[in-house]
Design a protein around this motif. Structure first.
Motif, PDB file in Angstrom:
ATOM      1  N   GLU A 116     -91.458 -80.150 -79.249  1.00  0.00           N
ATOM      2  CA  GLU A 116     -90.028 -80.007 -78.971  1.00  0.00           C
ATOM      3  C   GLU A 116     -89.613 -81.055 -77.947  1.00  0.00           C
ATOM      4  O   GLU A 116     -90.357 -81.326 -77.005  1.00  0.00           O
ATOM      5  CB  GLU A 116     -89.741 -78.614 -78.380  1.00  0.00           C
ATOM      6  N   PRO A 117     -88.441 -81.607 -78.140  1.00  0.00           N
ATOM      7  CA  PRO A 117     -87.972 -82.570 -77.135  1.00  0.00           C
ATOM      8  C   PRO A 117     -87.632 -81.860 -75.830  1.00  0.00           C
ATOM      9  O   PRO A 117     -87.175 -80.710 -75.841  1.00  0.00           O
ATOM     10  CB  PRO A 117     -86.723 -83.184 -77.769  1.00  0.00           C
ATOM     11  N   HIS A 118     -87.906 -82.516 -74.756  1.00  0.00           N
ATOM     12  CA  HIS A 118     -87.616 -81.933 -73.433  1.00  0.00           C
ATOM     13  C   HIS A 118     -86.981 -83.012 -72.562  1.00  0.00           C
ATOM     14  O   HIS A 118     -87.500 -84.127 -72.491  1.00  0.00           O
ATOM     15  CB  HIS A 118     -88.916 -81.430 -72.800  1.00  0.00           C
ATOM     16  N   THR A 119     -85.887 -82.683 -71.965  1.00  0.00           N
ATOM     17  CA  THR A 119     -85.201 -83.653 -71.115  1.00  0.00           C
ATOM     18  C   THR A 119     -85.190 -83.150 -69.682  1.00  0.00           C
ATOM     19  O   THR A 119     -84.804 -82.000 -69.424  1.00  0.00           O
ATOM     20  CB  THR A 119     -83.756 -83.883 -71.597  1.00  0.00           C
ATOM     21  N   LEU A 120     -85.641 -83.994 -68.765  1.00  0.00           N
ATOM     22  CA  LEU A 120     -85.635 -83.621 -67.346  1.00  0.00           C
ATOM     23  C   LEU A 120     -84.207 -83.612 -66.831  1.00  0.00           C
ATOM     24  O   LEU A 120     -83.442 -84.559 -67.063  1.00  0.00           O
ATOM     25  CB  LEU A 120     -86.470 -84.621 -66.543  1.00  0.00           C
ATOM     26  N   ALA A 121     -83.869 -82.522 -66.150  1.00  0.00           N
ATOM     27  CA  ALA A 121     -82.500 -82.377 -65.649  1.00  0.00           C
ATOM     28  C   ALA A 121     -82.133 -83.514 -64.681  1.00  0.00           C
ATOM     29  O   ALA A 121     -81.044 -84.077 -64.743  1.00  0.00           O
ATOM     30  CB  ALA A 121     -82.351 -81.021 -64.975  1.00  0.00           C
ATOM     31  N   GLY A 122     -83.080 -83.859 -63.789  1.00  0.00           N
ATOM     32  CA  GLY A 122     -82.782 -84.842 -62.750  1.00  0.00           C
ATOM     33  C   GLY A 122     -82.578 -86.256 -63.272  1.00  0.00           C
ATOM     34  O   GLY A 122     -81.508 -86.851 -63.151  1.00  0.00           O
ATOM     35  N   THR A 123     -83.626 -86.787 -63.942  1.00  0.00           N
ATOM     36  CA  THR A 123     -83.611 -88.200 -64.320  1.00  0.00           C
ATOM     37  C   THR A 123     -83.072 -88.441 -65.714  1.00  0.00           C
ATOM     38  O   THR A 123     -82.773 -89.583 -66.084  1.00  0.00           O
ATOM     39  CB  THR A 123     -85.040 -88.764 -64.266  1.00  0.00           C
ATOM     40  N   GLY A 124     -82.988 -87.379 -66.516  1.00  0.00           N
ATOM     41  CA  GLY A 124     -82.564 -87.557 -67.903  1.00  0.00           C
ATOM     42  C   GLY A 124     -83.669 -88.081 -68.787  1.00  0.00           C
ATOM     43  O   GLY A 124     -83.473 -88.338 -69.970  1.00  0.00           O
ATOM     44  N   GLU A 125     -84.882 -88.223 -68.208  1.00  0.00           N
ATOM     45  CA  GLU A 125     -86.016 -88.706 -68.995  1.00  0.00           C
ATOM     46  C   GLU A 125     -86.346 -87.699 -70.099  1.00  0.00           C
ATOM     47  O   GLU A 125     -86.315 -86.486 -69.873  1.00  0.00           O
ATOM     48  CB  GLU A 125     -87.227 -88.878 -68.061  1.00  0.00           C
ATOM     49  N   SER A 126     -86.658 -88.192 -71.291  1.00  0.00           N
ATOM     50  CA  SER A 126     -86.880 -87.308 -72.426  1.00  0.00           C
ATOM     51  C   SER A 126     -88.246 -87.579 -73.051  1.00  0.00           C
ATOM     52  O   SER A 126     -88.647 -88.736 -73.182  1.00  0.00           O
ATOM     53  CB  SER A 126     -85.771 -87.523 -73.464  1.00  0.00           C
ATOM     54  N   PHE A 127     -88.949 -86.511 -73.380  1.00  0.00           N
ATOM     55  CA  PHE A 127     -90.273 -86.650 -74.011  1.00  0.00           C
ATOM     56  C   PHE A 127     -90.559 -85.387 -74.814  1.00  0.00           C
ATOM     57  O   PHE A 127     -89.785 -84.439 -74.808  1.00  0.00           O
ATOM     58  CB  PHE A 127     -91.351 -86.889 -72.951  1.00  0.00           C
TER      59      PHE A 127
END
Lengths: 294, 84
Positions: A192-203
């Motif tokens: 599942e895609p996951h996006t970090l709230a702080g940096t917007g980094e997605s993995f």
């Protein structure tokens, strides 16, 4: 071997109301002898002119049509269909000696559904639980079974899927080198895609309870002094939440798995010829009929 | 599609050993060891309807796959031979 292994699990297929069929280019009476010798309770089908095999487009065309008696065989494999008759899974391996095992086929027919996640609610927040087991109670020559690594990730946390972002470790199973173990690429659940709230980094990540499945079989029969095979290796992962990333973790495993003695081949030695009634006669007749047909 | 032939094999005292370590009397790339290398046809795709299969069973009686499975899910195995 595959057919005999399927028979050992036939009660599981019956209990799940999954029909089992096996088709070859053998004559019906050869199948009858085989069925009676091994107590096969499912349906064996005869396609002596390879009509069905051709209609599926899986005739092994690498064999010369004049190469009797081999010409006419399919690329061996298995197809799983649902109640509506729609194909849901296919198992074909480039090595004709590698065949899907009963647990793989039944699992596919049942949709290989994981039980509802049962997370240990009192676990420490960084506890990822991992179990490694074989789906099946033994291995047999040629017959593939899955080594299953089951992960249980606490709520609110995730582990990196493959490919992991640079500098991080994706969840994986690595096997130690082994002469006897034949392995195939790991089967992973959808991530599942996951996006970090702080940096917007997605993995890509995995949550909750999930399984990695590593298909394995053995390339040789058990020796007298070694009726088991050791499957050893390491699972690795890295668990994070949106705030904190743990260091990469790994866990060694070592399983002792019984290897069943192979069913003697029909031809090639006296033991085998005795095990498959009339094998030599069937083989000769098949060869002659094919040669006659040109 | 005509796949390439897999011919990697080495001769050992016990017979011909293929790239997965299976040992047999025949050389990989011949007879019943005619393995494909790379892609090879595997029939209708996942998501397709299973085609009709009409042939005879071990008893020599007429067989129709969809009639026989009667609405049950099914596993359909293609293998080389029960004889050899």
């Amino acid at each position: 071997m595959q057919l005999v292994e399927l028979q050992k699990s036939i009660r599981d297929f019956d209990a799940a109301n999954v029909a089992v069929y096996a088709l070859s280019y053998d004559e019906a009476d050869a199948l009858r002898d085989f069925r009676d010798a091994h107590g096969i309770a499912y349906t064996l089908l005869s396609d002596p002119d390879s009509k069905v095999i051709r209609s599926f487009g899986i005739l092994n065309t690498l064999i010369d049509p004049n190469d009797h008696p081999w010409y006419g065989i399919p690329y061996p494999g298995a197809i799983v269909v649902d109640a509506e008759g729609v194909i849901t899974h296919k198992f074909f391996d480039r090595n004709l000696a590698v065949r899907a095992g009963p647990e793989q086929l039944l699992g596919a027919a049942l949709g290989q559904s994981l039980p509802e996640p049962e997370l240990d609610r009192v676990a420490a927040p960084d506890d990822v639980e991992v179990t490694v087991a074989l789906d099946g109670d033994h291995l047999a020559l040629m017959v593939q079974r899955d080594l299953v690594a089951r992960f249980s990730v606490p709520p609110g946390r995730h582990v990196y899927a493959e490919p992991a972002p640079e500098g991080s470790v994706g969840v994986d199973v690595r096997l130690d080198a082994s002469e006897r173990l034949v392995r195939r690429p790991i089967v992973r659940p959808a991530s599942e895609p996951h996006t970090l709230a702080g940096t917007g980094e997605s993995f890509e990540v995995h949550h909750g309870v999930f399984e990695l499945r590593l298909p394995v079989t053995v390339n040789s029969a058990p020796r007298q002094d070694a009726p088991e095979i050791t499957i050893a290796g390491e699972v690795r992962w890295q668990c994070c939440d949106d705030e904190v990333c743990d260091l990469p973790a790994s866990q060694r495993f070592e399983l002792m798995v019984p290897v069943s003695a192979p069913t003697p081949p029909a031809l090639g030695n006296s033991r085998g010829a005795a095990a498959e009634p009339n094998a030599m006669a069937h083989f000769r007749r098949m060869s002659e009929r094919r040669r006659g047909a040109g | 599609m005509r796949p390439d032939m897999e011919t990697r094999g080495t001769r050992t005292d016990a017979g011909w050993r293929d790239h997965d370590g299976f040992v047999g009397p025949r050389q990989p790339g011949t007879g019943p060891r005619s393995d494909p290398r790379g892609d090879f046809p595997t029939g209708p795709a996942v998501g397709d309807a299973m085609p009709d299969v009409r042939c005879v069973s071990a008893d020599g009686t007429r067989f129709d796959l969809h009639e026989h499975r009667a609405g049950r899910p099914a596993v359909f195995v293609f293998y080389r031979s029960a004889v050899w």
